[in-house]
Design a protein around this motif. Structure first.
Motif, PDB file in Angstrom:
ATOM      1  N   SER A   1       0.906  -1.160   0.082  1.00 31.66           N
ATOM      2  CA  SER A   1      -0.178   0.100  -0.021  1.00 31.66           C
ATOM      3  C   SER A   1       0.732   1.310  -0.130  1.00 31.66           C
ATOM      4  CB  SER A   1      -1.125   0.105   1.062  1.00 31.66           C
ATOM      5  OG  SER A   1      -0.083  -0.030   2.512  1.00 31.66           O
ATOM      6  N   ASP A   2       0.199   2.604  -0.505  1.00 33.07           N
ATOM      7  CA  ASP A   2       0.816   3.578  -0.042  1.00 33.07           C
ATOM      8  C   ASP A   2       0.053   4.654   0.814  1.00 33.07           C
ATOM      9  OD1 ASP A   2      -0.958   4.344  -1.943  1.00 33.07           O
ATOM     10  OD2 ASP A   2       0.346   4.668  -3.609  1.00 33.07           O
ATOM     11  N   GLU A   3       0.337   5.827   0.530  1.00 34.39           N
ATOM     12  CA  GLU A   3      -0.455   6.896   1.260  1.00 34.39           C
ATOM     13  C   GLU A   3      -1.971   6.723   0.774  1.00 34.39           C
ATOM     14  OE1 GLU A   3       1.079   8.861  -2.270  1.00 34.39           O
ATOM     15  OE2 GLU A   3       1.906   7.740  -0.732  1.00 34.39           O
ATOM     16  N   THR A   4      -2.384   6.295  -0.254  1.00 32.67           N
ATOM     17  CA  THR A   4      -3.861   6.258  -0.741  1.00 32.67           C
ATOM     18  C   THR A   4      -4.311   4.741  -0.302  1.00 32.67           C
ATOM     19  OG1 THR A   4      -3.313   5.208  -2.932  1.00 32.67           O
ATOM     20  CG2 THR A   4      -2.919   7.630  -2.729  1.00 32.67           C
ATOM     21  N   GLY A   5      -3.467   4.025   0.323  1.00 27.87           N
ATOM     22  CA  GLY A   5      -4.162   2.788   0.709  1.00 27.87           C
ATOM     23  C   GLY A   5      -3.876   1.404  -0.250  1.00 27.87           C
TER      24      GLY A   5
ATOM     25  N   GLN B   1      18.444  -2.891  -3.634  1.00 29.99           N
ATOM     26  CA  GLN B   1      17.321  -2.479  -2.506  1.00 29.99           C
ATOM     27  C   GLN B   1      16.859  -0.938  -2.966  1.00 29.99           C
ATOM     28  OE1 GLN B   1      15.741  -4.957  -0.778  1.00 29.99           O
ATOM     29  NE2 GLN B   1      17.240  -6.203  -1.906  1.00 29.99           N
ATOM     30  N   PRO B   2      17.823   0.224  -3.127  1.00 29.61           N
ATOM     31  CA  PRO B   2      17.343   1.486  -3.445  1.00 29.61           C
ATOM     32  C   PRO B   2      16.573   1.364  -4.574  1.00 29.61           C
ATOM     33  CG  PRO B   2      19.641   1.399  -2.677  1.00 29.61           C
ATOM     34  CD  PRO B   2      19.133   0.086  -3.001  1.00 29.61           C
ATOM     35  N   PHE B   3      16.652   0.703  -5.610  1.00 28.53           N
ATOM     36  CA  PHE B   3      15.959   0.653  -6.903  1.00 28.53           C
ATOM     37  C   PHE B   3      14.416   0.253  -6.762  1.00 28.53           C
ATOM     38  CE2 PHE B   3      20.371   0.302  -8.013  1.00 28.53           C
ATOM     39  CZ  PHE B   3      20.738   1.476  -8.820  1.00 28.53           C
ATOM     40  N   TRP B   4      13.909  -0.264  -5.686  1.00 25.23           N
ATOM     41  CA  TRP B   4      12.587  -0.680  -5.640  1.00 25.23           C
ATOM     42  C   TRP B   4      11.549   0.281  -5.470  1.00 25.23           C
ATOM     43  CZ3 TRP B   4      14.081  -4.279  -8.614  1.00 25.23           C
ATOM     44  CH2 TRP B   4      14.831  -5.382  -8.164  1.00 25.23           C
ATOM     45  N   ARG B   5      10.413   0.109  -5.567  1.00 24.12           N
ATOM     46  CA  ARG B   5       9.568   1.045  -5.400  1.00 24.12           C
ATOM     47  C   ARG B   5       9.258   1.401  -3.993  1.00 24.12           C
ATOM     48  NH1 ARG B   5       6.998  -2.313  -9.233  1.00 24.12           N
ATOM     49  NH2 ARG B   5       6.717  -1.388 -11.282  1.00 24.12           N
ATOM     50  N   GLU B   6       9.023   2.462  -3.249  1.00 23.02           N
ATOM     51  CA  GLU B   6       8.639   2.711  -1.952  1.00 23.02           C
ATOM     52  C   GLU B   6       7.410   2.434  -1.360  1.00 23.02           C
ATOM     53  OE1 GLU B   6      10.507   6.473  -1.023  1.00 23.02           O
ATOM     54  OE2 GLU B   6      12.535   6.058  -1.657  1.00 23.02           O
ATOM     55  N   TYR B   7       7.096   1.310  -1.674  1.00 23.06           N
ATOM     56  CA  TYR B   7       5.854   1.006  -1.138  1.00 23.06           C
ATOM     57  C   TYR B   7       5.690   0.399   0.246  1.00 23.06           C
ATOM     58  CZ  TYR B   7       4.207   0.943  -5.840  1.00 23.06           C
ATOM     59  OH  TYR B   7       3.664   1.576  -7.358  1.00 23.06           O
TER      60      TYR B   7
END
Length: 247
Positions: free
Chosen positions: A142-146, A183-189
């Motif tokens: 999830s992210d800030e939107t859910g 690891q730094p390349f992955w999406r920040e979910y």
């Protein structure tokens, strides 16, 4: 001699990667345009595997399904790693449908499953996945939107680790890769703990499921301790990027 070594290496590599790719390359050697012949032979063998696999007690997961259960990437289908026993297919479908019932719109994503033929044929780099009775599921994010339906941090669902305390110390040989450099390349979910806990409980309460592997620190943080949830050991791959379960 060099050509023999090269072709043998290619056949071995394709067999390890896809099970039937080595046969396709062997067929291609009889043609002048080897790459084109290989692609045609591989496509034909892959299509044929869907029809032949049931004779070996396995069925292909639907790679085009847009419902609650989906194969995470086309790559798993192209590489023939989307085969399971009919019973495991039913468990996967039931799990995905129950997740969708509890949390409408949830997508349960399958990663590596098994090859179409032959018990005991290894699906590397896994230490198991050799009898049609094992499958990996992607984490829920999830992210800030859910909750993010069908989203994964890495393109293939693996290797985006959720760090936490561990009793494992570096040792060799081991498949417990950290891959710190990527690891730094992955999406920040963020890990969707609600969906994660729900799917773990569904699997734990299913009498058809024998074992589920996930890292102990996630068992603790998700509060999903159960006799069917195990630690895979320090020599096996990390399981804080995916869920492994088996009949």
């Amino acid at each position: 001699m060099l050509r023999l070594i090269v072709n043998s290496t290619v056949i071995l590599f394709l067999t390890i990667l896809t099970q039937i790719g080595g046969i396709a390359w062997l067929i291609a050697l009889f043609f002048r345009r080897k790459i084109a012949a290989f692609l045609l032979a591989y496509a034909a063998l892959t299509a044929a595997a869907v029809w032949i696999a049931p004779n070996f007690g396995r069925v292909a997961l639907n790679c085009f399904d847009t419902g609650p259960l989906q194969v995470q990437s086309w790559m798993y289908c192209v590489l023939n790693r989307n085969y399971v026993t009919p019973e495991l297919r039913d468990v996967l479908i039931d799990t995905a449908e129950e997740m969708d019932r509890q949390y409408p719109g949830t997508k349960t994503l399958v990663l590596d499953a098994n090859f179409p033929f032959l018990d005991g044929f290894p699906l590397l780099p896994h230490l198991s996945h050799d009898d049609g009775e094992k499958a990996d599921l992607a984490f829920f994010y999830s992210d800030e939107t859910g909750y993010l339906p069908g989203a994964t941090r890495s393109p293939i669902g693996y290797f985006a680790f959720e760090p936490g305390p561990t009793d494992c110390t570096p040792r060799w040989p081991t498949l417990r890769w950290d891959f710190d450099i990527i690891q730094p390349f992955w999406r920040e979910y963020e890990l969707d703990e609600v969906c994660m806990a729900a799917v773990m409980r569904i699997l734990s309460n299913d009498d058809r499921v024998g074992k589920t592997f996930i890292e102990p620190h996630l068992v603790q943080s998700l509060q999903v301790a159960h006799s069917r949830i195990r630690f895979q050991g320090c020599r096996a791959a990390r399981h804080d990027d995916h869920i492994h379960f088996q009949l």
